[in-house]
Design a protein around this motif. Structure first.
Motif, short mmCIF file in Angstrom:
data_model
loop_
_atom_site.label_atom_id
_atom_site.label_comp_id
_atom_site.label_asym_id
_atom_site.label_seq_id
_atom_site.Cartn_x
_atom_site.Cartn_y
_atom_site.Cartn_z
N CYS A 57 40.71 20.21 42.26
CA CYS A 57 40.65 21.58 42.80
C CYS A 57 41.26 21.62 44.20
O CYS A 57 40.91 20.82 45.07
N CYS A 106 42.48 27.01 45.91
CA CYS A 106 43.41 28.13 46.07
C CYS A 106 42.76 29.48 45.75
O CYS A 106 43.19 30.51 46.26
N GLY A 107 41.76 29.48 44.86
CA GLY A 107 41.05 30.73 44.56
C GLY A 107 41.76 31.62 43.55
O GLY A 107 41.32 32.74 43.30
N CYS A 159 41.65 31.37 40.51
CA CYS A 159 40.69 31.57 39.41
C CYS A 159 39.79 32.78 39.68
O CYS A 159 39.36 33.45 38.74
N CYS A 196 43.75 28.53 36.29
CA CYS A 196 43.86 27.46 37.28
C CYS A 196 45.18 26.68 37.17
O CYS A 196 45.46 26.10 36.12
S1 SF4 Z 1 42.31 28.02 40.59
FE1 SF4 Z 1 40.18 27.74 41.21
S2 SF4 Z 1 39.56 25.84 40.20
FE2 SF4 Z 1 41.79 25.89 40.15
S3 SF4 Z 1 42.42 24.76 41.96
FE3 SF4 Z 1 42.35 26.91 42.57
S4 SF4 Z 1 40.24 27.19 43.37
FE4 SF4 Z 1 40.25 25.25 42.25
#
Ligand code: SF4
Ligand code: SF4
Length: 434
Positions: A25, A28-29, A31, A86
């Motif tokens: 992880c 990045c957010g 998700c 993700c």
């Molecule tokens: S999308 Fe969510 S789970 Fe995937 S790397 Fe970014 S913060 Fe982590």
């Protein structure tokens, strides 16, 4: 993400797997943008990234769960929309499963919650008990105003009828061709076979008509996912091992080309048996094989069967069919286009639902345990469905069927009922007026 597990902690197989996931992880957010609870509630801790931090903190610091952590983890639908989004391949499913196991082991829930969760974990996986409770529910329904709000909400989700089966109960359903071309086992599900036996019947009929023998070994009811998602891992593992032993014996003795699931929530768990039992020396090889053999019915048909669609005559009415993709199928199993491809081959029009990546609020026992959030998600789903004015809704999971049917008059069918009908099976009874 940097992690701080000690060498001692990493000797535990679950910590070791979770540490690997956490390291992927990158905070990045992305998700958060596709998480139904984050979108609805707007709290960072009600999104995947926030939940990942909560789980990391509990596991790394050997912290028992507390009321706040449990509130945010319980609000997770296990819809896995975050996994589709993700970019780093974080396996949130395995992480939340570990988190729920930790909650179950370290947190004592309030008395009422414990009673309700235990009740669900005993009744839902047992078809006989579920039917009995269903009949009792019908009897007490007229007097439900005496009951607490939570119980009333649960009663409102119980089915009003329990349709009769039209196929005899057998272990082997022979192919309707001299020589069968394949042999598959069918998981008939626990709740599904009580409230919608026509789904399994359509599956068996269709497979038999296309030269495929179907077996339903005795002793397999629930796949174990209900207890798995309630965090009752020991109970769930007993069921996993029983199912694996039965199917694996059948595979060795008589051969199996596939294990078919027509309830996508169950299929997702079956496909994960191999991971769940990865450290069990007696079961890991068998569990891996069972996961490899598991296919959603639409995935199996799309990949393996040349379907004999009936020729459309001028009398055949064409329908506008909205396809609702269950989260467990699109995000959990990455099966998205196959059901739509099959419906398109029937000659009907397939309509995609906007915001189709977001959950309808069913999510196993979620609509029973988190009814307020589930109702809001359902309202949004129905709004998006009704906007495109379909005549029929099609989907691939009994939970979604029950949830959506509670809020709209548009008839809803399992995808397999449509495919069965257009390859020579009967027209589903629910469509008698259209
Ligand atoms: S999308 Fe969510 S789970 Fe995937 S790397 Fe970014 S913060 Fe982590
Ligand atoms: S599984 Fe669904 S509800 Fe849970 S964090 Fe991921 S997107 Fe959100």
């Amino acid at each position: 993400m940097e992690t701080n597990f000690s060498k001692e902690q990493l000797k535990d197989k679950d910590n070791k797997s979770s540490e690997k996931i956490l390291r992927k992880c990158v905070h990045c957010g992305f998700c958060n943008a596709t998480c139904p609870t984050q979108l609805l509630l707007g709290d960072e801790l009600d999104g995947p990234r926030g939940r990942i931090y909560l789980i990391k903190d509990m596991l790394e610091n050997k912290k028992p769960a507390n009321e706040k952590i449990v509130k945010h983890l319980d609000r997770c639908l296990s819809c896995y929309s975050c996994m589709s989004t993700c970019p780093s391949g974080v396996n949130y499913m395995h992480l939340i499963d570990h988190g729920r196991d930790h909650v179950e082991k370290t947190y004592k829930r309030p008395f009422n919650e414990r009673i309700i969760r235990t009740f669900l974990s005993i009744v839902l996986p047992n078809p006989t008990l579920f039917r009995l409770i269903g009949v009792l529910t019908l009897l007490i329904k007229p007097f439900q105003f005496f009951l607490p709000k939570k119980i009333k909400e649960m009663i409102s989700l119980m089915p009003l009828t329990f349709p009769n089966k039209t196929l005899p109960q057998m272990k082997v359903y022979k192919a309707q061709k001299k020589k069968s071309v394949a042999r598959v086992a069918l998981l008939t599900g626990c709740v599904q076979k009580v409230i919608s036996p026509q789904i399994n019947e359509a599956t068996i009929r269709l497979l038999n008509r296309h030269g495929i023998e179907v077996i339903i070994p005795k002793g397999i009811n629930c796949c174990g996912s209900l207890n798995h998602h309630l965090g009752k891992c020991d109970l769930a593992k007993k069921v996993f091992k029983k199912n694996i032993s039965i199917w694996y014996n059948e595979y060795l003795k008589n051969g199996l080309d596939a294990i078919i699931s027509n309830t996508s929530g169950c299929g997702t768990t079956l496909k994960d048996y191999g991971f769940i039992l990865r450290s069990d020396n007696d079961f890991k090889k068998k569990a891996k094989k069972i996961s490899e053999l598991t296919k959603d019915i639409t995935e199996y048909l799309d990949e393996n069967v040349k379907l004999n669609f009936i020729n459309k005559s001028e009398n055949v009415k064409e329908y506008r069919i909205a396809y609702h993709s269950p989260c467990s199928l699109q995000h959990g199993q990455k099966v998205y286009s196959e059901p739509m491809n099959l419906i398109k081959k029937t000659g009907n029009e397939v309509l995609e639902i906007s915001e189709g990546h977001l959950c309808c609020g069913s999510a196993g026992t979620y609509n029973l345990l988190q009814s307020e959030i589930a109702k809001k998600l359902l309202k949004n789903k129905i709004k998006n469905i009704e906007k495109i004015k379909p005549q029929i809704i099609s989907t691939g999971n009994i939970g979604c069927i029950t949830q959506i049917a509670n809020a709209t008059k548009i008839p809803i069918l399992h995808t397999i009922e449509i495919i069965d009908w257009y390859t020579g099976g009967p027209k589903p009874k629910i469509l008698k007026n259209i």
